[in-house]
Scaffold this motif. Sequence first.
Motif, PDB file in Angstrom:
ATOM      1  N   ILE A   1       0.871  -1.177   0.000  1.00 51.84           N
ATOM      2  CA  ILE A   1       0.000   0.000   0.000  1.00 51.84           C
ATOM      3  C   ILE A   1       0.906   1.224   0.000  1.00 51.84           C
ATOM      4  N   GLY A   2       0.781   2.038  -1.034  1.00 50.90           N
ATOM      5  CA  GLY A   2       1.617   3.226  -1.112  1.00 50.90           C
ATOM      6  C   GLY A   2       3.109   2.917  -1.140  1.00 50.90           C
ATOM      7  N   GLY A   3       3.473   1.789  -1.754  1.00 46.50           N
ATOM      8  CA  GLY A   3       4.877   1.418  -1.854  1.00 46.50           C
ATOM      9  C   GLY A   3       5.452   0.764  -0.611  1.00 46.50           C
ATOM     10  N   GLU A   4       4.619   0.531   0.424  1.00 42.95           N
ATOM     11  CA  GLU A   4       5.093  -0.061   1.675  1.00 42.95           C
ATOM     12  C   GLU A   4       4.404  -1.397   1.896  1.00 42.95           C
ATOM     13  N   TYR A   5       5.139  -2.343   2.482  1.00 40.29           N
ATOM     14  CA  TYR A   5       4.585  -3.669   2.731  1.00 40.29           C
ATOM     15  C   TYR A   5       3.734  -3.682   3.997  1.00 40.29           C
ATOM     16  N   PHE A   6       2.570  -4.345   3.875  1.00 37.08           N
ATOM     17  CA  PHE A   6       1.652  -4.575   4.988  1.00 37.08           C
ATOM     18  C   PHE A   6       1.357  -6.074   5.050  1.00 37.08           C
ATOM     19  N   VAL A   7       1.112  -6.570   6.264  1.00 33.97           N
ATOM     20  CA  VAL A   7       0.723  -7.975   6.432  1.00 33.97           C
ATOM     21  C   VAL A   7      -0.456  -8.053   7.383  1.00 33.97           C
ATOM     22  N   PRO A   8      -1.287  -9.100   7.287  1.00 34.88           N
ATOM     23  CA  PRO A   8      -2.329  -9.301   8.303  1.00 34.88           C
ATOM     24  C   PRO A   8      -1.692  -9.418   9.679  1.00 34.88           C
ATOM     25  N   TYR A   9      -2.342  -8.869  10.704  1.00 39.75           N
ATOM     26  CA  TYR A   9      -1.719  -8.836  12.034  1.00 39.75           C
ATOM     27  C   TYR A   9      -1.437 -10.224  12.586  1.00 39.75           C
ATOM     28  N   ALA A  10      -2.124 -11.260  12.052  1.00 41.30           N
ATOM     29  CA  ALA A  10      -1.886 -12.640  12.502  1.00 41.30           C
ATOM     30  C   ALA A  10      -0.449 -13.075  12.239  1.00 41.30           C
ATOM     31  N   VAL A  11       0.205 -12.435  11.277  1.00 36.30           N
ATOM     32  CA  VAL A  11       1.603 -12.775  10.989  1.00 36.30           C
ATOM     33  C   VAL A  11       2.473 -12.530  12.214  1.00 36.30           C
ATOM     34  N   PHE A  12       2.221 -11.452  12.942  1.00 36.34           N
ATOM     35  CA  PHE A  12       3.065 -11.110  14.081  1.00 36.34           C
ATOM     36  C   PHE A  12       2.749 -11.943  15.319  1.00 36.34           C
TER      37      PHE A  12
ATOM     38  N   SER B   1       1.892 -15.113  15.095  1.00 35.51           N
ATOM     39  CA  SER B   1       2.237 -16.488  14.751  1.00 35.51           C
ATOM     40  C   SER B   1       3.739 -16.638  14.812  1.00 35.51           C
ATOM     41  N   GLY B   2       4.216 -17.707  15.389  1.00 32.29           N
ATOM     42  CA  GLY B   2       5.658 -17.918  15.462  1.00 32.29           C
ATOM     43  C   GLY B   2       6.235 -17.413  16.755  1.00 32.29           C
ATOM     44  N   GLY B   3       7.546 -17.581  16.889  1.00 31.13           N
ATOM     45  CA  GLY B   3       8.202 -17.289  18.155  1.00 31.13           C
ATOM     46  C   GLY B   3       8.778 -15.900  18.265  1.00 31.13           C
ATOM     47  N   ILE B   4       8.073 -14.884  17.771  1.00 30.82           N
ATOM     48  CA  ILE B   4       8.622 -13.528  17.859  1.00 30.82           C
ATOM     49  C   ILE B   4       8.048 -12.747  19.032  1.00 30.82           C
ATOM     50  N   GLY B   5       7.137 -13.361  19.789  1.00 32.85           N
ATOM     51  CA  GLY B   5       6.737 -12.799  21.075  1.00 32.85           C
ATOM     52  C   GLY B   5       5.789 -11.630  21.048  1.00 32.85           C
ATOM     53  N   VAL B   6       5.040 -11.438  19.962  1.00 37.94           N
ATOM     54  CA  VAL B   6       4.072 -10.342  19.892  1.00 37.94           C
ATOM     55  C   VAL B   6       2.671 -10.916  20.070  1.00 37.94           C
ATOM     56  N   ARG B   7       1.928 -10.369  21.027  1.00 41.07           N
ATOM     57  CA  ARG B   7       0.554 -10.790  21.250  1.00 41.07           C
ATOM     58  C   ARG B   7      -0.390  -9.812  20.547  1.00 41.07           C
TER      59      ARG B   7
ATOM     60  N   GLY C   1      -2.760 -23.678  -8.705  1.00 41.17           N
ATOM     61  CA  GLY C   1      -4.036 -23.408  -8.053  1.00 41.17           C
ATOM     62  C   GLY C   1      -4.351 -24.318  -6.892  1.00 41.17           C
ATOM     63  N   THR C   2      -3.336 -24.921  -6.277  1.00 40.41           N
ATOM     64  CA  THR C   2      -3.551 -25.782  -5.120  1.00 40.41           C
ATOM     65  C   THR C   2      -2.919 -25.146  -3.896  1.00 40.41           C
ATOM     66  N   THR C   3      -3.297 -25.623  -2.732  1.00 45.89           N
ATOM     67  CA  THR C   3      -2.749 -25.098  -1.482  1.00 45.89           C
ATOM     68  C   THR C   3      -2.004 -26.215  -0.771  1.00 45.89           C
ATOM     69  N   PRO C   4      -0.669 -26.166  -0.727  1.00 45.88           N
ATOM     70  CA  PRO C   4       0.091 -27.226  -0.058  1.00 45.88           C
ATOM     71  C   PRO C   4      -0.095 -27.170   1.452  1.00 45.88           C
ATOM     72  N   PRO C   5       0.031 -28.303   2.122  1.00 45.97           N
ATOM     73  CA  PRO C   5      -0.114 -28.295   3.584  1.00 45.97           C
ATOM     74  C   PRO C   5       1.075 -27.637   4.254  1.00 45.97           C
ATOM     75  N   VAL C   6       0.848 -26.473   4.807  1.00 46.05           N
ATOM     76  CA  VAL C   6       1.884 -25.765   5.556  1.00 46.05           C
ATOM     77  C   VAL C   6       1.325 -25.440   6.927  1.00 46.05           C
ATOM     78  N   LYS C   7       1.963 -25.932   7.960  1.00 43.23           N
ATOM     79  CA  LYS C   7       1.526 -25.657   9.329  1.00 43.23           C
ATOM     80  C   LYS C   7       2.214 -24.403   9.824  1.00 43.23           C
ATOM     81  N   PRO C   8       1.449 -23.364  10.146  1.00 49.00           N
ATOM     82  CA  PRO C   8       2.098 -22.145  10.640  1.00 49.00           C
ATOM     83  C   PRO C   8       2.758 -22.402  11.984  1.00 49.00           C
ATOM     84  N   PRO C   9       3.790 -21.612  12.313  1.00 43.65           N
ATOM     85  CA  PRO C   9       4.416 -21.765  13.628  1.00 43.65           C
ATOM     86  C   PRO C   9       3.392 -21.569  14.730  1.00 43.65           C
ATOM     87  N   ALA C  10       3.605 -22.229  15.850  1.00 44.44           N
ATOM     88  CA  ALA C  10       2.663 -22.153  16.959  1.00 44.44           C
ATOM     89  C   ALA C  10       2.514 -20.720  17.436  1.00 44.44           C
ATOM     90  N   ALA C  11       1.297 -20.303  17.683  1.00 46.08           N
ATOM     91  CA  ALA C  11       1.061 -18.951  18.189  1.00 46.08           C
ATOM     92  C   ALA C  11       1.526 -18.873  19.634  1.00 46.08           C
TER      93      ALA C  11
END
Length: 390
Positions: free
Chosen positions: A51-62, A64-70, A174-184
């Motif tokens: 958006i406007g030349g800057e990257y945005f991600v859904p907040y679930a990205v932060f 998910s995984g071991g980066i410690g953001v609730r 057009g398929t979705t491979p099984p990828v398990k996201p890191p534990a929240a």
Amino acid sequence: MKNSLKRFAVFLLTAVFLISGITVFAAPALTITAVNDSFLPLSSSYMPTRIGGEYFVPYAVFSSGGIGVRSSYDGGQQMLVLSSGGRSLTYLIAQGYVYDQNMRSYDTPAYSLNGQIYVPVRTVCSFFGLSYSLITSTSAQILRICSSSSVSDSSFLSTNKDRLAGLVDAYQNGTTPPVKPPAANTAEEEQPEETHKPSMVYLTFFNAPGKHTREILNALEEYGRTGTFFLSLEQETLDTSLLRRIVGEGHALGLALSASTVAPDTLVETANRYNAILLEETGITTRIISPLAGSKALTAAQTEALIGAGYRLWDTTLDSSDDDLSANRTADGVTTAFSRTDSPVVVRFRDRGVTASALRTILGYMRTNGITSAGISVLRAPINQRGDLR
């Protein structure tokens, strides 16, 4: 004729790039999100956008995984809170406004797009001490968000070469491979932040008045909060000017009992003597006593003597540990405890160098989450370990 001219123009432009030594690649059509050393699923819940030349991600990205953001999202109020290490970013989606735990505002808001709330990668990473990078390969781009414990981008790409190829093939087919996201974040799964907050918080400060009491009072004044300051019954001298400021700014006073071997009559006499000083210096007395080792540590005779003399026993239920921890860790521990209970909390602070800084973060969290607080008074039912001391 027009098509011939177009083909000639393309040929000429390509020849110019080749002669000048510039290699031309087609821009990858797919950008995949990775957190630390794992890819996230190819789904709308994790895919980035620009958006406007800057990257945005859904907040679930932060979260998910071991980066410690609730994360905590209130759809009714259109409010998203990201928190970690005693710090928080609050996004008011509809108003396009974002501020931190100190009410400092930021330029880049969050956006609601196709049912997802997108947050700016650059701002969130910078605020919480994370890093991000854009790894480009011939088949896809990888937007990678990392904590300090991750491997280098080159090692990540080398290790996940086959996995990346599988993701790209699945996307193209057009398929979705099984990828398990890191534990929240485990704490968030067990106790969602948006559904828990104390019904009341009693902010208590021990070893007052002391060296850092002015800083603590300044922090409370900034946030419009009141607390209870406990004087040690073993203190030989008192800063009477600070006592008057504590009372004048609407805070409550109490007496802290550290010795559990004192004779019952002596306990009452000492408490009464301090009350005489308080009455002379501030015009008030206090009937609140907090045994540092807890009311259960008192003997039956001590308890009976104090209650018989009109004193009410209160215990703290949460120790901030500000005598051992940094300001950030102190604030993180207290706010995490707040997010896991609906009951009243009596939190203990001391007169330490980190206390005022930690307190500001905690008070910002309380304001953001609508947590109420009050000073202790004889009109409130005492909170203590026994539960039967009135």
